[in-house]
Design an enzyme around this catalytic site. Structure first.
Site, PDB file in Angstrom:
ATOM      1  N   ASN A   1     -12.849  13.680  -2.358  1.00  0.00           N
ATOM      2  CA  ASN A   1     -12.653  14.901  -2.921  1.00  0.00           C
ATOM      3  C   ASN A   1     -11.860  14.795  -4.304  1.00  0.00           C
ATOM      4  OD1 ASN A   1     -13.992  16.608  -1.492  1.00  0.00           O
ATOM      5  ND2 ASN A   1     -12.305  17.306  -0.118  1.00  0.00           N
TER       6      ASN A   1
ATOM      7  N   GLU B   1      -6.356  -5.230   7.869  1.00  0.00           N
ATOM      8  CA  GLU B   1      -5.188  -4.328   8.202  1.00  0.00           C
ATOM      9  C   GLU B   1      -4.921  -4.057   9.342  1.00  0.00           C
ATOM     10  OE1 GLU B   1      -5.484  -0.279   6.482  1.00  0.00           O
ATOM     11  OE2 GLU B   1      -7.685  -0.434   6.886  1.00  0.00           O
TER      12      GLU B   1
ATOM     13  N   GLU C   1       0.890  -1.157  -0.089  1.00  0.00           N
ATOM     14  CA  GLU C   1      -0.022   0.063   0.090  1.00  0.00           C
ATOM     15  C   GLU C   1       0.914   1.400  -0.118  1.00  0.00           C
ATOM     16  OE1 GLU C   1      -2.998   0.643   3.130  1.00  0.00           O
ATOM     17  OE2 GLU C   1      -3.567   2.320   2.169  1.00  0.00           O
TER      18      GLU C   1
HETATM   19  P1  C2E Z   1      -5.362   3.807   5.575  1.00  0.00           P
HETATM   20  O1  C2E Z   1      -5.321   3.975   4.098  1.00  0.00           O
HETATM   21  O2  C2E Z   1      -6.244   3.048   6.268  1.00  0.00           O
HETATM   22  O3  C2E Z   1      -3.834   3.249   5.959  1.00  0.00           O
HETATM   23  C1  C2E Z   1      -3.522   2.463   6.990  1.00  0.00           C
HETATM   24  C2  C2E Z   1      -3.034   3.140   7.846  1.00  0.00           C
HETATM   25  O4  C2E Z   1      -2.604   2.217   9.051  1.00  0.00           O
HETATM   26  C3  C2E Z   1      -1.451   3.811   7.807  1.00  0.00           C
HETATM   27  O5  C2E Z   1      -1.608   4.938   8.591  1.00  0.00           O
HETATM   28  C4  C2E Z   1      -0.465   2.807   8.228  1.00  0.00           C
HETATM   29  O6  C2E Z   1       0.619   3.330   8.728  1.00  0.00           O
HETATM   30  C5  C2E Z   1      -1.336   2.327   9.386  1.00  0.00           C
HETATM   31  N1  C2E Z   1      -0.963   0.968   9.897  1.00  0.00           N
HETATM   32  C6  C2E Z   1      -0.697  -0.040   9.334  1.00  0.00           C
HETATM   33  N2  C2E Z   1      -0.479  -1.020   9.895  1.00  0.00           N
HETATM   34  C7  C2E Z   1      -0.685  -0.932  11.246  1.00  0.00           C
HETATM   35  C8  C2E Z   1      -0.743  -1.652  12.400  1.00  0.00           C
HETATM   36  O7  C2E Z   1      -0.424  -2.618  12.359  1.00  0.00           O
HETATM   37  N3  C2E Z   1      -1.163  -0.894  13.432  1.00  0.00           N
HETATM   38  C9  C2E Z   1      -1.516   0.498  13.495  1.00  0.00           C
HETATM   39  N4  C2E Z   1      -2.056   1.131  14.799  1.00  0.00           N
HETATM   40  N5  C2E Z   1      -1.454   1.196  12.279  1.00  0.00           N
HETATM   41  C10 C2E Z   1      -1.124   0.571  11.209  1.00  0.00           C
HETATM   42  P2  C2E Z   1      -0.987   6.333   7.914  1.00  0.00           P
HETATM   43  O8  C2E Z   1       0.167   6.090   6.774  1.00  0.00           O
HETATM   44  O9  C2E Z   1      -0.776   7.536   9.176  1.00  0.00           O
HETATM   45  O10 C2E Z   1      -2.078   6.848   6.995  1.00  0.00           O
HETATM   46  C11 C2E Z   1      -3.432   7.201   7.527  1.00  0.00           C
HETATM   47  C12 C2E Z   1      -4.421   7.390   6.546  1.00  0.00           C
HETATM   48  O11 C2E Z   1      -4.154   8.525   5.708  1.00  0.00           O
HETATM   49  C13 C2E Z   1      -4.577   6.354   5.578  1.00  0.00           C
HETATM   50  O12 C2E Z   1      -5.134   5.102   6.259  1.00  0.00           O
HETATM   51  C14 C2E Z   1      -5.120   7.008   4.452  1.00  0.00           C
HETATM   52  O13 C2E Z   1      -6.570   7.064   4.580  1.00  0.00           O
HETATM   53  C15 C2E Z   1      -4.517   8.140   4.509  1.00  0.00           C
HETATM   54  N6  C2E Z   1      -3.602   8.424   3.615  1.00  0.00           N
HETATM   55  C16 C2E Z   1      -2.327   8.158   3.514  1.00  0.00           C
HETATM   56  N7  C2E Z   1      -1.460   8.376   2.721  1.00  0.00           N
HETATM   57  C17 C2E Z   1      -2.608   8.781   1.587  1.00  0.00           C
HETATM   58  C18 C2E Z   1      -2.283   9.346   0.258  1.00  0.00           C
HETATM   59  O14 C2E Z   1      -1.404   9.293  -0.431  1.00  0.00           O
HETATM   60  N8  C2E Z   1      -3.547   9.753  -0.376  1.00  0.00           N
HETATM   61  C19 C2E Z   1      -4.706   9.768   0.414  1.00  0.00           C
HETATM   62  N9  C2E Z   1      -5.879  10.274  -0.274  1.00  0.00           N
HETATM   63  N10 C2E Z   1      -4.876   9.458   1.554  1.00  0.00           N
HETATM   64  C20 C2E Z   1      -3.733   8.854   2.395  1.00  0.00           C
HETATM   65 MG    MG Z   2      -5.807   2.628   2.684  1.00  0.00          MG
HETATM   66 MG    MG Z   3      -7.308   1.347   6.030  1.00  0.00          MG
END
Ligand code: C2E
Ligand code: MG
Ligand code: MG
Length: 287
Positions: free
Chosen positions: A124, A240, A62
């Protein structure tokens, strides 16, 4: 800080909320600096591997962005994505991410490591570009990729907020050969109705479902039945947020072998991920 507060007072009179003021300043720093940050390399695309626990293999990644802001230091998506969504700039960031992901997928293809990558699509983005599916199709083709190498993640919340538009976009994406996933299923007010209405390829189950509040035994029962239900509906599932070997074993026993989470790998810069690829070190921890 004193200057900031006095400026706030000067601008807004006596009544002001310092927290709101700080938030506003942070948002301004994020919004005003984004165009430069995208050019200068402050924004990076990181990758978190996804694994098949049965096979012990990495099956995909991802793409998740990170921002080493000039003034504010490292920022997490939770700090800047909502600001960009609100200001309408998320589309600029996401186009940057998709372009970078396609470049990386192409490079990996050329090295004989054909992977699929999940990218996040914000509601968006769709509001900004009414031909988002066509845009992504042209993008993958221009990099010599097949659309099935890109998985498009759309959060369950987005489907709830704007079902007609999101369902139409999902159908168009799938017609063009992309796989579509419902992200964060189980993290909010999940609705079984959504499972029936939304034509996605894969459900991404949030493991907060197990670790959040409430009776853990009941949580496990719900997850077990959810896995059965999703399979009965003809969709795939990936879990996830898998953090422990116990969770991995539990999911595997119940028939969900695709997983993503800190237990296996944290998100990492592309160079670290490529080092993993080069070593051919695809074996995942088996507990
Ligand atoms: P998401 O798409 O649900 O991505 C998974 C999030 O969970 C990621 O946080 C990841 O680092 C975190 N994660 C993965 N494995 C674990 C785990 O075992 N435990 C816990 N507690 N967390 C875990 P991240 O990278 O901080 O991203 C947060 C959210 O921000 C993402 O959730 C997504 O909705 C958004 N995001 C991140 N990058 C992008 C992007 O390039 N574009 C857009 N539109 N949204 C993004
Ligand atoms: Mg995601
Ligand atoms: Mg997610």
């Amino acid at each position: 800080m004193w200057t900031t507060c006095s400026t706030a007072r000067a601008l807004h009179g006596g009544d002001y909320n310092p927290d709101q003021w700080e938030k506003g300043r942070l948002a301004a720093d994020i919004v005003s600096h984004l165009p430069l940050a995208l050019q200068s390399g402050e924004v990076e695309v990181w990758y978190q591997p996804q694994v098949n626990y049965d096979a012990g293999k990495v099956t995909g990644v991802e793409a998740l962005c990170r921002w080493d802001h000039d003034k504010l230091g490292w920022l997490l998506p939770s700090e800047f994505i909502p600001v960009l969504e609100e200001s309408g700039l998320i589309y600029d960031l996401d186009r940057f991410v998709w372009e970078k992901v396609c470049q990386d997928l192409r490079r990996w293809n050329e090295r004989g490591k054909r992977l699929s990558a999940s990218v996040n699509l914000a509601r968006n983005d769709i509001l900004k570009d009414d031909n988002i599916a066509g845009h992504l199709y042209d993008l993958v083709k221009s990099h010599g990729l097949s659309p099935d190498q890109l998985r498009v993640e759309i959060t369950e919340t987005a489907y709830v907020e704007d079902p007609a538009l999101l369902i139409a976009t999902t159908m168009k994406l799938r017609e063009l050969g992309f796989a579509v996933e419902m992200d964060d299923f189980g993290s909010g007010y999940s609705s079984l109705h959504m499972l029936k209405e939304v034509p996605v390829d894969r459900i991404k189950l949030d493991m907060n479902f197990l670790t959040g509040t409430g009776d853990p035994e009941k949580g496990r029962a719900v997850v077990s039945k959810m896995i059965e239900l999703v399979s009965l509906l003809g969709m795939d599932m990936i879990a996830e947020g898998v953090e422990t070997v116990e969770q991995a074993h539990f999911l595997q026993e119940r028939g969900c072998s695709e997983m993503q989470g800190y237990y296996f790998y944290k998100p990492m810069p592309v160079s670290d991920f490529e080092a993993v690829l080069e070593k051919g070190d695809f074996a995942v921890k088996r507990g």
